[in-house]
Write a protein that holds these residues in place. Structure first.
Motif, PDB file in Angstrom:
ATOM      1  N   TYR A  88      37.244  14.859  48.518  1.00 42.17           N
ATOM      2  CA  TYR A  88      38.183  14.278  47.566  1.00 42.17           C
ATOM      3  C   TYR A  88      38.786  15.370  46.684  1.00 42.17           C
ATOM      4  CZ  TYR A  88      35.389  10.216  48.923  1.00 42.17           C
ATOM      5  OH  TYR A  88      34.717   9.243  49.632  1.00 42.17           O
ATOM      6  N   GLY A  89      39.625  16.193  47.280  1.00 39.87           N
ATOM      7  CA  GLY A  89      40.290  17.198  46.455  1.00 39.87           C
ATOM      8  C   GLY A  89      40.274  18.575  47.071  1.00 39.87           C
ATOM      9  N   TRP A  90      40.924  19.493  46.387  1.00 33.50           N
ATOM     10  CA  TRP A  90      41.077  20.866  46.858  1.00 33.50           C
ATOM     11  C   TRP A  90      40.199  21.790  46.013  1.00 33.50           C
ATOM     12  CZ3 TRP A  90      47.150  20.780  46.156  1.00 33.50           C
ATOM     13  CH2 TRP A  90      47.680  19.773  46.991  1.00 33.50           C
ATOM     14  N   GLU A  91      39.726  22.854  46.618  1.00 31.49           N
ATOM     15  CA  GLU A  91      38.909  23.844  45.910  1.00 31.49           C
ATOM     16  C   GLU A  91      39.639  24.343  44.651  1.00 31.49           C
ATOM     17  OE1 GLU A  91      35.759  24.565  47.006  1.00 31.49           O
ATOM     18  OE2 GLU A  91      35.450  25.909  45.280  1.00 31.49           O
ATOM     19  N   GLU A  92      40.957  24.570  44.764  1.00 31.85           N
ATOM     20  CA  GLU A  92      41.720  25.114  43.617  1.00 31.85           C
ATOM     21  C   GLU A  92      41.728  24.148  42.427  1.00 31.85           C
ATOM     22  OE1 GLU A  92      45.982  25.183  45.115  1.00 31.85           O
ATOM     23  OE2 GLU A  92      46.153  23.652  43.548  1.00 31.85           O
ATOM     24  N   ASP A  93      41.507  22.848  42.671  1.00 32.82           N
ATOM     25  CA  ASP A  93      41.514  21.877  41.562  1.00 32.82           C
ATOM     26  C   ASP A  93      40.457  22.243  40.518  1.00 32.82           C
ATOM     27  OD1 ASP A  93      43.366  20.468  43.089  1.00 32.82           O
ATOM     28  OD2 ASP A  93      41.911  18.983  43.801  1.00 32.82           O
ATOM     29  N   LEU A  94      39.296  22.681  41.030  1.00 31.38           N
ATOM     30  CA  LEU A  94      38.148  22.898  40.143  1.00 31.38           C
ATOM     31  C   LEU A  94      38.428  23.947  39.065  1.00 31.38           C
ATOM     32  CD1 LEU A  94      35.292  22.754  42.822  1.00 31.38           C
ATOM     33  CD2 LEU A  94      36.051  20.940  41.268  1.00 31.38           C
ATOM     34  N   GLU A  95      39.164  24.983  39.442  1.00 32.91           N
ATOM     35  CA  GLU A  95      39.492  26.052  38.484  1.00 32.91           C
ATOM     36  C   GLU A  95      40.295  25.527  37.300  1.00 32.91           C
ATOM     37  OE1 GLU A  95      38.725  29.344  38.278  1.00 32.91           O
ATOM     38  OE2 GLU A  95      37.260  28.683  39.775  1.00 32.91           O
ATOM     39  N   LEU A  96      40.978  24.396  37.539  1.00 28.60           N
ATOM     40  CA  LEU A  96      41.927  23.912  36.537  1.00 28.60           C
ATOM     41  C   LEU A  96      41.421  22.680  35.800  1.00 28.60           C
ATOM     42  CD1 LEU A  96      44.979  24.678  38.756  1.00 28.60           C
ATOM     43  CD2 LEU A  96      44.290  25.909  36.697  1.00 28.60           C
ATOM     44  N   ILE A  97      40.110  22.523  35.812  1.00 28.15           N
ATOM     45  CA  ILE A  97      39.467  21.456  35.051  1.00 28.15           C
ATOM     46  C   ILE A  97      38.584  22.140  34.005  1.00 28.15           C
ATOM     47  CG2 ILE A  97      37.924  19.450  35.183  1.00 28.15           C
ATOM     48  CD1 ILE A  97      38.578  19.260  38.161  1.00 28.15           C
ATOM     49  N   GLU A  98      38.562  21.595  32.827  1.00 24.63           N
ATOM     50  CA  GLU A  98      37.651  22.104  31.793  1.00 24.63           C
ATOM     51  C   GLU A  98      36.250  22.203  32.408  1.00 24.63           C
ATOM     52  OE1 GLU A  98      37.609  19.458  28.439  1.00 24.63           O
ATOM     53  OE2 GLU A  98      36.357  20.786  27.240  1.00 24.63           O
ATOM     54  N   GLU A  99      35.549  23.295  32.147  1.00 18.29           N
ATOM     55  CA  GLU A  99      34.199  23.545  32.695  1.00 18.29           C
ATOM     56  C   GLU A  99      34.185  23.555  34.227  1.00 18.29           C
ATOM     57  OE1 GLU A  99      31.654  24.343  30.788  1.00 18.29           O
ATOM     58  OE2 GLU A  99      32.596  23.823  28.868  1.00 18.29           O
ATOM     59  N   GLN A 100      35.326  23.840  34.835  1.00 14.28           N
ATOM     60  CA  GLN A 100      35.463  23.806  36.306  1.00 14.28           C
ATOM     61  C   GLN A 100      34.964  22.469  36.882  1.00 14.28           C
ATOM     62  OE1 GLN A 100      33.781  26.998  35.169  1.00 14.28           O
ATOM     63  NE2 GLN A 100      35.924  27.416  34.693  1.00 14.28           N
ATOM     64  N   GLY A 101      35.107  21.435  36.084  1.00 14.86           N
ATOM     65  CA  GLY A 101      34.776  20.091  36.561  1.00 14.86           C
ATOM     66  C   GLY A 101      33.299  19.797  36.650  1.00 14.86           C
ATOM     67  N   CYS A 102      32.445  20.731  36.201  1.00 10.41           N
ATOM     68  CA  CYS A 102      30.999  20.515  36.269  1.00 10.41           C
ATOM     69  C   CYS A 102      30.324  21.257  35.124  1.00 10.41           C
ATOM     70  CB  CYS A 102      30.461  21.006  37.615  1.00 10.41           C
ATOM     71  SG  CYS A 102      28.665  20.974  37.704  1.00 10.41           S
ATOM     72  N   ILE A 103      29.953  20.525  34.089  1.00 12.07           N
ATOM     73  CA  ILE A 103      29.299  21.198  32.958  1.00 12.07           C
ATOM     74  C   ILE A 103      27.833  21.431  33.300  1.00 12.07           C
ATOM     75  CG2 ILE A 103      28.784  19.067  31.654  1.00 12.07           C
ATOM     76  CD1 ILE A 103      29.601  20.871  29.122  1.00 12.07           C
ATOM     77  N   ALA A 104      27.373  22.637  33.034  1.00 11.98           N
ATOM     78  CA  ALA A 104      25.990  22.995  33.353  1.00 11.98           C
ATOM     79  C   ALA A 104      25.031  22.291  32.404  1.00 11.98           C
ATOM     80  CB  ALA A 104      25.827  24.500  33.243  1.00 11.98           C
ATOM     81  N   GLY A 105      23.856  21.961  32.914  1.00  9.38           N
ATOM     82  CA  GLY A 105      22.814  21.387  32.051  1.00  9.38           C
ATOM     83  C   GLY A 105      22.766  19.878  32.066  1.00  9.38           C
ATOM     84  N   ALA A 106      23.566  19.242  32.930  1.00 13.26           N
ATOM     85  CA  ALA A 106      23.502  17.785  33.043  1.00 13.26           C
ATOM     86  C   ALA A 106      22.206  17.423  33.768  1.00 13.26           C
ATOM     87  CB  ALA A 106      24.705  17.260  33.828  1.00 13.26           C
TER      88      ALA A 106
END
Lengths: 143, 486
Positions: free
Chosen positions: B163-181
């Protein structure tokens, strides 16, 4: 309809005041007010499925908070729109116990006219108090 | 309405409430806005922002952005930075039940003329493909256990599952995955409410909109081009949603945890139970921080799956691939969060937990956390206006340090939902909007009436106030042409 939506309290959310001659009536009114925030025509909800709520809390007002949360929980987890049918409250050793029978059916967009989804019950200005002729509550629902 | 005389005017757009206003205030409160906005602001903002000023660890000021209005706990538009090394607290009421409610902006290479004959078709198809409204469920069918992975991995899970492109992740706050969840900090109820809701918009003020960047509304063509807005009348897609029932339940659960321990265990007294909190470094505070991060990730995943659906619909209708249609993410940013950040306070670097509730992070050029692509221009800020008026793309600026690099999040309401539904009629509004060139679909006509433009502040005034105050900079204004309302 023993509840009313308030125009001047809360802006992006929905505030209501509910009342009843006793606590049981008030809880039923507040439950309906919560469902009516989501569905305009709550009388169209057929009473086909039953869910029982068994809740305990040291604080009576927090028990109402927990009770209202249950309607939101079933709406999301089972897509069930429930209406409170019977509420019994008892106090034992400092703990308030609630037993409720609720009934309803699964959300059907062509039958149930949607208003807005309720995210949560907030505690902002949340009040449960005795009134001249029974009990009343003020609740702000997060929209 | 607010009594402006009781405020101390700091500048044209900053108004202060001194600590003498209310017993227990640890810092002054500052509200951003032009004189007009301040006069229109409801009194609850004063009460709520000064309640926030009493929380342990609050640093410098309790802030409210120019779109501020009546919230619960914090006002909407509230920003508070807590000093976590000196007893600072974390409060669900400073984040909101809808954890990581936020905005995503996607460009296309289509122009208004090209999409005009298809707007109705695109909106109708999006309305079918992106579920909205009360308790809606999404098309991603996964087990509860798999959902636990989603809330730990966020948008990364989506890209790994197609569901999406690798490049999308770079353009999301926290690369779309905040650490420590940590999904172990989540209740079964939260999982029950959320696991079938990935890819759904929700309701209220949540929406998915097709918009156009008119030539006169591209204020800085060079900066706009760096974010992918390269031609006049370019079509973009903007959407607004959050972590759905999952996030709402996480906040509800921890609100009750904090109420139990706050006073008895930590001796914290508050003026509004919705401000229930615990020291950030307490077991309860840390547990909520980890759980809240799961809410952040669920929301990033939700918006990622919705983007996937949008690309599918555009591709289907225009008979071209999403790549060929240039459907790149501009940015994805939250406006309901608390994040651990380093800020300079009185010349010293401090670790602060910055609560933003209905306020957007707006980092300046060169700051850590800004994607590489935007390091030289600053972090994009996406502002959703009302469905009738317009929305904005802004950038963070160095002078944003005054507000812990935070700015507005929308236009902000002036009228209650209950009053709006008595004032406006959904059906009439829908027709009027169509004659003005905005095709709108909604699951609820009364819900639509509650979202009428007349129930909101003037978004242009809000954005101007934010720019004059030096907390963000205007780049593009977008005009709506098609809208799906939850």
């Amino acid at each position: 309809m023993p509840y009313e939506y308030l125009e001047d309290i809360a802006i992006a959310d929905i505030a209501f005041r509910a009342w009843g001659k006793d606590l049981e009536e008030l809880f039923i009114a507040a439950g309906d007010a919560t469902i009516n925030t989501m569905i305009d025509n709550i009388d169209a909800i057929a009473l086909q499925e039953t869910r029982q709520f068994n809740l305990n809390n040291e604080a009576l007002d927090m028990l109402l908070f927990n009770f209202l949360q249950e309607f939101i929980y079933y709406k999301d987890s089972e897509l069930l729109l429930l209406r409170p049918q019977q509420v019994n409250l008892e106090k034992e050793a400092g703990i308030h116990h609630l037993q409720a029978v609720t009934q309803g059916e699964k959300l059907n967009p062509s039958k149930h006219y949607q208003r807005v989804d309720v995210k949560a019950v907030t505690l902002h200005r949340f009040q449960l108090e005795k009134s001249a002729d029974g009990w009343q509550a003020m609740v702000i629902l997060d929209i | 309405m607010a009594d402006i005389k009781s405020l101390k005017q700091i500048s044209d757009t900053i108004w202060e409430i001194p600590i003498s206003y209310k017993e227990g205030m640890r810092v002054p409160a500052r509200i951003y806005g032009t004189e007009k906005l301040i006069q229109e602001m409801d009194d609850a903002v004063y009460d709520q922002v000064t309640n926030v000023a009493t929380l342990p660890g609050i640093t410098k000021y309790a802030l409210c952005m120019p779109d501020g209005h009546f919230g619960y706990g914090f006002p909407i538009g509230g920003v508070a930075a807590m000093d976590v090394e000196n007893g600072g607290v974390i409060s669900p009421g400073g984040i909101g039940f809808d954890i990581n409610c936020g905005m995503r902006l996607v460009v296309t290479n289509l122009t208004y003329d090209e999409i005009k004959p298809y707007v109705k078709k695109v909106v109708d198809r999006l309305y079918e493909r992106v579920p909205a409204g009360v308790g809606s469920t999404g098309f991603v069918k996964i087990s509860r256990n798999e959902f636990r992975k989603v809330v730990e991995k966020g948008a990364r899970w989506c890209v790994e599952n197609g569901y999406g492109w690798e490049e999308d992740l770079e353009l999301i706050e926290e690369q779309g995955c905040i650490a420590g969840a940590d999904a172990a900090k989540i209740s079964e109820k939260a999982i029950d409410r959320g696991f079938n809701q990935i890819g759904t918009l929700g309701s209220g003020n949540h929406y998915l909109e097709i918009q156009v960047a008119k030539k006169k509304d591209i204020f800085d063509p060079e900066l706009a081009a760096k974010m992918g807005i390269t031609q006049p009348d370019q079509v973009v897609v903007m959407f607004h949603c959050g972590s759905r029932g999952f996030g709402h339940q996480v906040a509800t659960d921890y609100l009750q945890v904090f109420l139990k321990v706050m006073e008895s265990k930590y001796g914290i007294k508050i003026l509004d139970r919705e401000l229930a909190c615990a020291p950030f470094d307490s077991p309860e505070g840390q547990a909520y921080f980890s759980a809240m991060k799961c809410g952040l990730n669920m929301s990033f995943a939700n918006r990622q799956v919705i983007l996937h659906r949008i690309r599918e619909v555009f591709s289907e209708i225009f008979g071209r691939s999403a790549e060929d249609l240039g459907m790149h993410v501009v940015y994805d940013v939250a406006h309901n969060t608390a994040k651990l950040e380093r800020h300079v306070v009185d010349g010293k670097k401090r670790s602060l937990l910055v609560h933003r509730k209905g306020a957007t992070r707006a980092f300046a050029p060169g700051m850590m956390g800004v994607p590489d692509k935007y390091q030289h221009i600053g972090q994009p800020v996406i502002i959703g206006g009302s469905m009738e008026t317009g929305s904005y793309l802004l950038l963070g600026v160095p002078s944003g340090a005054q507000s812990f690099f935070s700015t507005a999040h929308g236009s902000g309401r002036t009228m209650s939902r209950t009053k709006a539904r008595k004032t406006f009629r959904g059906e009439k509004l829908q027709k009027e909007m169509q004659t003005r060139g905005i095709y709108v679909r909604s699951t609820s006509l009364s819900g639509l009436a509650e979202e009428a433009g007349g129930a909101y502040k003037d978004v242009d005034e809000v954005i101007e106030a934010a720019e004059l105050a030096g907390i963000s900079k205007r780049v593009v204004r977008f005009t709506p042409i098609g809208n799906i309302k939850g």
